[in-house]
Enzyme design. Sequence first.
Site, PDB file in Angstrom:
ATOM      1  CE  LYS A  13      -1.878  -1.374   4.346  1.00  0.00           C
ATOM      2  NZ  LYS A  13      -1.675  -2.328   3.775  1.00  0.00           N
ATOM      3  NE  ARG A  88      -4.666  -0.789   9.849  1.00  0.00           N
ATOM      4  CZ  ARG A  88      -3.291  -0.719   9.258  1.00  0.00           C
ATOM      5  NH1 ARG A  88      -3.139   0.548   8.139  1.00  0.00           N
ATOM      6  NH2 ARG A  88      -3.226  -1.177   9.223  1.00  0.00           N
ATOM      7  NE  ARG A 127       8.037  -2.812   5.888  1.00  0.00           N
ATOM      8  CZ  ARG A 127       6.269  -3.156   6.435  1.00  0.00           C
ATOM      9  NH1 ARG A 127       5.416  -2.120   5.262  1.00  0.00           N
ATOM     10  NH2 ARG A 127       6.077  -3.398   7.548  1.00  0.00           N
ATOM     11  NE  ARG A 160       6.011  -0.968  10.022  1.00  0.00           N
ATOM     12  CZ  ARG A 160       5.161  -0.055   9.282  1.00  0.00           C
ATOM     13  NH1 ARG A 160       5.235   0.530   8.096  1.00  0.00           N
ATOM     14  NH2 ARG A 160       3.751  -0.959   9.549  1.00  0.00           N
ATOM     15  NE  ARG A 171       2.031  -4.756  11.304  1.00  0.00           N
ATOM     16  CZ  ARG A 171       2.755  -4.810  10.258  1.00  0.00           C
ATOM     17  NH1 ARG A 171       4.105  -4.946  11.042  1.00  0.00           N
ATOM     18  NH2 ARG A 171       2.837  -4.143   9.088  1.00  0.00           N
TER      19      ARG A 171
HETATM   20  P1  AP5 Z   1       4.784  -1.471   2.032  1.00  0.00           P
HETATM   21  O1  AP5 Z   1       4.483  -1.084   0.623  1.00  0.00           O
HETATM   22  O2  AP5 Z   1       6.147  -1.249   3.246  1.00  0.00           O
HETATM   23  O3  AP5 Z   1       3.479  -2.339   2.266  1.00  0.00           O
HETATM   24  P2  AP5 Z   1       2.362  -1.468   2.958  1.00  0.00           P
HETATM   25  O4  AP5 Z   1       0.953  -2.569   2.238  1.00  0.00           O
HETATM   26  O5  AP5 Z   1       2.392  -0.512   3.106  1.00  0.00           O
HETATM   27  O6  AP5 Z   1       2.517  -2.799   4.448  1.00  0.00           O
HETATM   28  P3  AP5 Z   1       2.506  -2.064   5.886  1.00  0.00           P
HETATM   29  O7  AP5 Z   1       3.035  -2.720   6.585  1.00  0.00           O
HETATM   30  O8  AP5 Z   1       2.585   0.116   6.282  1.00  0.00           O
HETATM   31  O9  AP5 Z   1       0.496  -2.208   6.212  1.00  0.00           O
HETATM   32  P4  AP5 Z   1       0.990  -1.783   8.020  1.00  0.00           P
HETATM   33  O10 AP5 Z   1      -0.877  -1.979   7.124  1.00  0.00           O
HETATM   34  O11 AP5 Z   1       0.814  -3.438   8.304  1.00  0.00           O
HETATM   35  O12 AP5 Z   1       1.154  -0.805   8.739  1.00  0.00           O
HETATM   36  P5  AP5 Z   1       0.736   0.898   8.972  1.00  0.00           P
HETATM   37  O13 AP5 Z   1       2.251   1.412   8.377  1.00  0.00           O
HETATM   38  O14 AP5 Z   1      -0.513   1.324   8.293  1.00  0.00           O
HETATM   39  O15 AP5 Z   1       5.150  -2.432   0.916  1.00  0.00           O
HETATM   40  C1  AP5 Z   1       5.897  -4.203   2.127  1.00  0.00           C
HETATM   41  C2  AP5 Z   1       7.447  -4.550   2.104  1.00  0.00           C
HETATM   42  O16 AP5 Z   1       7.503  -5.248   0.584  1.00  0.00           O
HETATM   43  C3  AP5 Z   1       8.178  -2.904   0.872  1.00  0.00           C
HETATM   44  O17 AP5 Z   1       9.442  -3.713   1.896  1.00  0.00           O
HETATM   45  C4  AP5 Z   1       8.529  -2.959   0.198  1.00  0.00           C
HETATM   46  O18 AP5 Z   1       9.118  -2.668  -0.635  1.00  0.00           O
HETATM   47  C5  AP5 Z   1       8.087  -5.043  -0.391  1.00  0.00           C
HETATM   48  N1  AP5 Z   1       7.109  -4.232  -1.527  1.00  0.00           N
HETATM   49  C6  AP5 Z   1       6.170  -3.959  -2.120  1.00  0.00           C
HETATM   50  N2  AP5 Z   1       5.702  -3.711  -3.339  1.00  0.00           N
HETATM   51  C7  AP5 Z   1       6.717  -4.900  -3.734  1.00  0.00           C
HETATM   52  C8  AP5 Z   1       6.610  -5.764  -4.345  1.00  0.00           C
HETATM   53  N3  AP5 Z   1       5.026  -5.715  -5.638  1.00  0.00           N
HETATM   54  N4  AP5 Z   1       7.011  -6.419  -4.980  1.00  0.00           N
HETATM   55  C9  AP5 Z   1       8.131  -7.639  -4.279  1.00  0.00           C
HETATM   56  N5  AP5 Z   1       7.835  -6.401  -3.080  1.00  0.00           N
HETATM   57  C10 AP5 Z   1       7.492  -5.552  -2.416  1.00  0.00           C
HETATM   58  O19 AP5 Z   1       0.173   0.079  10.431  1.00  0.00           O
HETATM   59  C11 AP5 Z   1       1.263   0.602  11.662  1.00  0.00           C
HETATM   60  C12 AP5 Z   1       0.638  -0.110  12.378  1.00  0.00           C
HETATM   61  O20 AP5 Z   1       0.174   1.216  12.943  1.00  0.00           O
HETATM   62  C13 AP5 Z   1      -1.321  -0.911  12.540  1.00  0.00           C
HETATM   63  O21 AP5 Z   1      -1.058  -1.710  12.598  1.00  0.00           O
HETATM   64  C14 AP5 Z   1      -2.603  -0.845  13.359  1.00  0.00           C
HETATM   65  O22 AP5 Z   1      -1.503  -0.464  14.777  1.00  0.00           O
HETATM   66  C15 AP5 Z   1      -1.731   1.136  13.653  1.00  0.00           C
HETATM   67  N6  AP5 Z   1      -2.742   1.757  12.790  1.00  0.00           N
HETATM   68  C16 AP5 Z   1      -2.722   2.558  11.555  1.00  0.00           C
HETATM   69  N7  AP5 Z   1      -3.271   2.829  10.945  1.00  0.00           N
HETATM   70  C17 AP5 Z   1      -4.460   2.397  11.702  1.00  0.00           C
HETATM   71  C18 AP5 Z   1      -6.324   2.548  11.913  1.00  0.00           C
HETATM   72  N8  AP5 Z   1      -6.482   3.550  10.460  1.00  0.00           N
HETATM   73  N9  AP5 Z   1      -6.918   1.728  13.007  1.00  0.00           N
HETATM   74  C19 AP5 Z   1      -6.126   1.685  13.535  1.00  0.00           C
HETATM   75  N10 AP5 Z   1      -4.554   1.091  13.714  1.00  0.00           N
HETATM   76  C20 AP5 Z   1      -3.544   1.954  13.081  1.00  0.00           C
HETATM   77 MG    MG Z   2       2.228   1.135   5.059  1.00  0.00          MG
END
Ligand code: AP5
Ligand code: MG
Length: 214
Positions: A13, A88, A127, A160, A171
């Site tokens: 994402k 989410r 990552r 991270r 997660r």
């Molecule tokens: P990346 O692009 O980083 O993936 P992502 O989908 O952004 O993954 P996140 O871990 O950031 O998602 P998340 O939803 O768990 O975390 P968030 O920060 O939102 O890609 C992942 C890896 O793969 C990278 O190394 C990248 O280079 C690689 N990659 C990407 N595309 C690829 C491809 N096509 N092929 C190969 N490799 C690839 O949330 C973190 C925490 O915050 C949550 O757990 C929660 O506690 C809290 N939180 C955040 N938002 C909310 C909300 N709205 N409500 C409640 N809690 C929330």
């Molecule tokens: Mg992300």
Amino acid sequence: MKIIMLGAPGAGKGTQAKKIAEKYAIPHISTGDIFRANIKEGTELGKKAKAYMDKGELVPDELVCDLVVDRISQADAKNGYVLDGFPRTIPQAEALDAALEKINEKVDFAIDVDVPDDNIINRMSGRRACVSCGGTYHVEFNPTKVEGVCDACGGKLILRDDDQPETVKNRLEVYHAQTQPLIAYYTEKNILKTVDGTQDMAKVFTDIVGILEV
Ligand code: AP5
Ligand code: MG
Ligand code: ZN
């Protein structure tokens, strides 16, 4: 253009949202990035959020919704935005819709970046995130020029806190239980688009552009 990115943790994402934001000159709004910035600054919000994030749980809706509604009402968001990691939960989606309805607006696209759980575990362990600017890399799929150093700002790269394998598993469970129902929610609103997130990053982006520019 108002876009929501859906998908499991690690689906890509953030990677795709950044490209969309650059191409269409709209802000990339990531709730995860906002929380991580607050943790780094040691704010009250950051302290509260960290307790949930470290366990792989969701931060409670009441700490998230007002924050996002406030962010999307800022001047730079008037031509649209790409939301990454929000909504989410169904209540978050409803809160967003209610806020938009008040100003006679709506979400244009909900893009689901689809990646099976098995691939996810792999991706997360490789990552690396920049402590300074939040930039995201992958040791195999998207390496930096110099190992351990952010290409964009020269900051230090780390794994991270919530990318430890046990936390990733939790997660994913939380995703399936609380976030996946949004796929049906946006399907019903006729704005859900699915892309195959197992393809390489450039191909995923091409597919997304194809969706946005029909
Ligand atoms: P990346 O692009 O980083 O993936 P992502 O989908 O952004 O993954 P996140 O871990 O950031 O998602 P998340 O939803 O768990 O975390 P968030 O920060 O939102 O890609 C992942 C890896 O793969 C990278 O190394 C990248 O280079 C690689 N990659 C990407 N595309 C690829 C491809 N096509 N092929 C190969 N490799 C690839 O949330 C973190 C925490 O915050 C949550 O757990 C929660 O506690 C809290 N939180 C955040 N938002 C909310 C909300 N709205 N409500 C409640 N809690 C929330
Ligand atoms: Mg992300
Ligand atoms: Zn950086």
